[in-house]
Every structure is written in C-alpha cells, then in structure tokens.
Design a protein around this motif. Structure first.
Motif, mmCIF file in Angstrom:
data_model
loop_
_atom_site.group_PDB
_atom_site.id
_atom_site.type_symbol
_atom_site.label_atom_id
_atom_site.label_comp_id
_atom_site.label_asym_id
_atom_site.label_seq_id
_atom_site.Cartn_x
_atom_site.Cartn_y
_atom_site.Cartn_z
ATOM 1 N N GLU A 114 0.831 -1.207 0.000
ATOM 2 C CA GLU A 114 0.000 0.000 0.000
ATOM 3 C C GLU A 114 0.868 1.260 0.000
ATOM 4 N N ARG A 115 1.941 1.230 0.749
ATOM 5 C CA ARG A 115 2.874 2.377 0.770
ATOM 6 C C ARG A 115 3.450 2.591 -0.640
ATOM 7 N N ASP A 116 3.834 1.500 -1.303
ATOM 8 C CA ASP A 116 4.366 1.582 -2.668
ATOM 9 C C ASP A 116 3.332 2.138 -3.650
ATOM 10 N N MET A 117 2.058 1.942 -3.347
ATOM 11 C CA MET A 117 0.978 2.428 -4.204
ATOM 12 C C MET A 117 0.535 3.845 -3.842
ATOM 13 N N GLY A 118 1.269 4.502 -2.963
ATOM 14 C CA GLY A 118 0.967 5.887 -2.657
ATOM 15 C C GLY A 118 0.065 6.109 -1.456
ATOM 16 N N PHE A 119 -0.172 5.063 -0.680
ATOM 17 C CA PHE A 119 -0.961 5.211 0.543
ATOM 18 C C PHE A 119 -0.088 5.825 1.629
ATOM 19 N N THR A 120 -0.690 6.628 2.498
ATOM 20 C CA THR A 120 -0.006 7.103 3.691
ATOM 21 C C THR A 120 -0.393 6.178 4.834
ATOM 22 N N VAL A 121 0.501 6.005 5.775
ATOM 23 C CA VAL A 121 0.302 5.077 6.888
ATOM 24 C C VAL A 121 0.363 5.859 8.191
ATOM 25 N N THR A 122 -0.702 5.752 8.998
ATOM 26 C CA THR A 122 -0.721 6.400 10.312
ATOM 27 C C THR A 122 -1.199 5.400 11.356
ATOM 28 N N THR A 123 -0.723 5.571 12.569
ATOM 29 C CA THR A 123 -1.144 4.695 13.665
ATOM 30 C C THR A 123 -2.596 4.987 14.023
ATOM 31 N N ASP A 124 -3.363 3.927 14.255
ATOM 32 C CA ASP A 124 -4.740 4.088 14.698
ATOM 33 C C ASP A 124 -4.710 4.717 16.087
ATOM 34 N N PRO A 125 -5.372 5.878 16.278
ATOM 35 C CA PRO A 125 -5.302 6.551 17.576
ATOM 36 C C PRO A 125 -5.954 5.757 18.711
ATOM 37 N N ASP A 126 -6.836 4.804 18.359
ATOM 38 C CA ASP A 126 -7.535 4.035 19.387
ATOM 39 C C ASP A 126 -6.908 2.676 19.664
ATOM 40 N N ASP A 127 -5.981 2.230 18.768
ATOM 41 C CA ASP A 127 -5.413 0.900 18.929
ATOM 42 C C ASP A 127 -4.025 0.871 18.284
ATOM 43 N N ALA A 128 -2.982 0.844 19.094
ATOM 44 C CA ALA A 128 -1.604 0.911 18.602
ATOM 45 C C ALA A 128 -1.206 -0.329 17.798
ATOM 46 N N THR A 129 -2.009 -1.395 17.854
ATOM 47 C CA THR A 129 -1.680 -2.592 17.069
ATOM 48 C C THR A 129 -2.172 -2.460 15.626
ATOM 49 N N LEU A 130 -2.920 -1.381 15.337
ATOM 50 C CA LEU A 130 -3.477 -1.177 14.001
ATOM 51 C C LEU A 130 -2.914 0.082 13.357
ATOM 52 N N VAL A 131 -2.916 0.088 12.029
ATOM 53 C CA VAL A 131 -2.565 1.296 11.288
ATOM 54 C C VAL A 131 -3.676 1.580 10.285
ATOM 55 N N LEU A 132 -3.818 2.847 9.956
ATOM 56 C CA LEU A 132 -4.760 3.279 8.940
ATOM 57 C C LEU A 132 -3.941 3.670 7.716
ATOM 58 N N VAL A 133 -4.237 3.036 6.592
ATOM 59 C CA VAL A 133 -3.575 3.411 5.344
ATOM 60 C C VAL A 133 -4.612 4.102 4.474
ATOM 61 N N GLN A 134 -4.236 5.240 3.895
ATOM 62 C CA GLN A 134 -5.172 6.037 3.106
ATOM 63 C C GLN A 134 -4.502 6.513 1.827
ATOM 64 N N ARG A 135 -5.307 6.640 0.786
ATOM 65 C CA ARG A 135 -4.820 7.178 -0.476
ATOM 66 C C ARG A 135 -5.898 8.035 -1.096
ATOM 67 N N LYS A 136 -5.541 9.272 -1.378
ATOM 68 C CA LYS A 136 -6.447 10.169 -2.107
ATOM 69 C C LYS A 136 -6.456 9.688 -3.548
ATOM 70 N N LEU A 137 -7.625 9.618 -4.138
ATOM 71 C CA LEU A 137 -7.720 9.186 -5.525
ATOM 72 C C LEU A 137 -7.567 10.377 -6.438
ATOM 73 N N GLY A 138 -7.316 10.105 -7.698
ATOM 74 C CA GLY A 138 -7.119 11.176 -8.661
ATOM 75 C C GLY A 138 -5.688 11.209 -9.147
ATOM 76 N N ALA A 139 -4.768 10.828 -8.302
ATOM 77 C CA ALA A 139 -3.363 10.767 -8.707
ATOM 78 C C ALA A 139 -3.112 9.426 -9.405
ATOM 79 N N LYS A 140 -2.214 9.435 -10.372
ATOM 80 C CA LYS A 140 -1.896 8.204 -11.091
ATOM 81 C C LYS A 140 -1.251 7.206 -10.139
ATOM 82 N N LEU A 141 -1.629 5.937 -10.305
ATOM 83 C CA LEU A 141 -1.009 4.882 -9.502
ATOM 84 C C LEU A 141 0.459 4.749 -9.863
ATOM 85 N N PRO A 142 1.341 4.544 -8.887
ATOM 86 C CA PRO A 142 2.752 4.317 -9.197
ATOM 87 C C PRO A 142 2.918 3.064 -10.051
ATOM 88 N N GLY A 143 3.992 2.998 -10.796
ATOM 89 C CA GLY A 143 4.314 1.797 -11.573
ATOM 90 C C GLY A 143 3.540 1.763 -12.824
#
Length: 171
Positions: free
Chosen positions: A142-171
C-alpha cells in the motif's frame, strides 16, 4: 462485467462482481487462506468464515458495498475484495484477501489498483484500509501504491492506510 488483469509477473486473472450464488465458492476459497491472513482480513482470530460474513461478501442490497472476486484463467477463485463506502460515497474502505498459493504473483497490486480505479470512477475520493501493524507485506504494498500510513489513535496494534484518488497509480 469481467475485466482481465495482468500482473508484472505475467500472471493473468479476471475480476468480476460477486453474486449470491458465489457463496459456496467463497467459503471454499477461505479454506486456502492462512490463519494469519484470516486474522489480518477480519482483524481478529477467525477459524472459519461465518455464513453471515459470506453473505455479506456475496450479496449486497447496499449500494455502498461492492464485492469483487478474482479468478485465475482456469477458473480458480484466487482473491476476494470488498469496497465499502460512506453514505456520501466520498471515502471507501477496502479489504483484500489472496489465496495462499497465489501470493507473490502481483495479484494484490493489480487487484488493489483495479479497486482504486473502480472507486475513482464512482466518485470516491479516498480509499483506506485498517491493517494489523504485523501485516507488513500489505502495508509495504500500500505504501508503494501511494498510501499514507498512520497509527490508529484508538489501537496501537493497528494502522490506517489512506490514499487520495485522482493521482496516477505508481508503476
């Protein structure tokens, strides 16, 4: 409608929307998924996927839930995915699971890219996924595909990955 995708390894597969009569096929698919991948997909210990979850993955009366199946050219179900958007269709949460013996072929990259394009075509602005911090392979993809990774504020064992659409996919 089916779409044929080809991965960077040359592996070809077809994607289509799930249908109610796919439930037995999806149930059988999950017998070929590792216990760890089941835990990552459902974010908890799951020995067997329940009938209710199978129904949710194959039937949808909700216009904000889109279920997809990926098949190898010989007809084997190799991956399943769900895209569930908020009521305004601005943000969509995606979950993908790949059959154990079809990993490392590029299916995850192509399938997630397909879902991102589908989401964008339907006006969804951001796609995201909640991942176990231990699911390093998915997070790296997901990081390679342009997602940003942030720690879930409610659970440190989880991360939230997000990607704004509209930008061309890498690769």
């Amino acid at each position: 409608m089916k779409s044929t995708l080809t991965t960077h390894t040359g592996f070809r597969f077809e994607v289509r929307r799930a249908r109610p009569d796919d439930e037995p096929l999806v149930a059988e698919f999950f017998t070929h998924v590792t216990a760890e991948d089941l835990r990552f997909r459902f974010l908890g210990a799951v020995k067997q996927v329940s009938h209710e979850r199978l129904v949710a993955m194959t039937r949808s009366d909700d216009p904000h839930v889109h279920n997809f199946l990926a098949f190898s050219t010989d007809g084997m179900l190799i991956a399943v995915a769900t895209l569930a958007s908020d009521p305004a269709d601005r943000r969509g949460e995606v979950a993908v699971c790949i059959r154990q013996d079809r990993k490392h072929l590029g299916v995850g990259w192509e399938f997630l890219g397909y879902i991102a394009r589908y989401a964008e075509e339907h006006g969804i602005e951001t796609i995201e996924s909640i991942e176990s911090r231990e699911n390093r392979a998915a997070i790296e993809l997901e990081r390679d595909m342009g997602f940003t990774v942030t720690t879930d504020p409610d659970d440190a064992t989880l991360v939230l990955v997000q990607r704004k659409l509209g930008a061309k996919l890498p690769g």
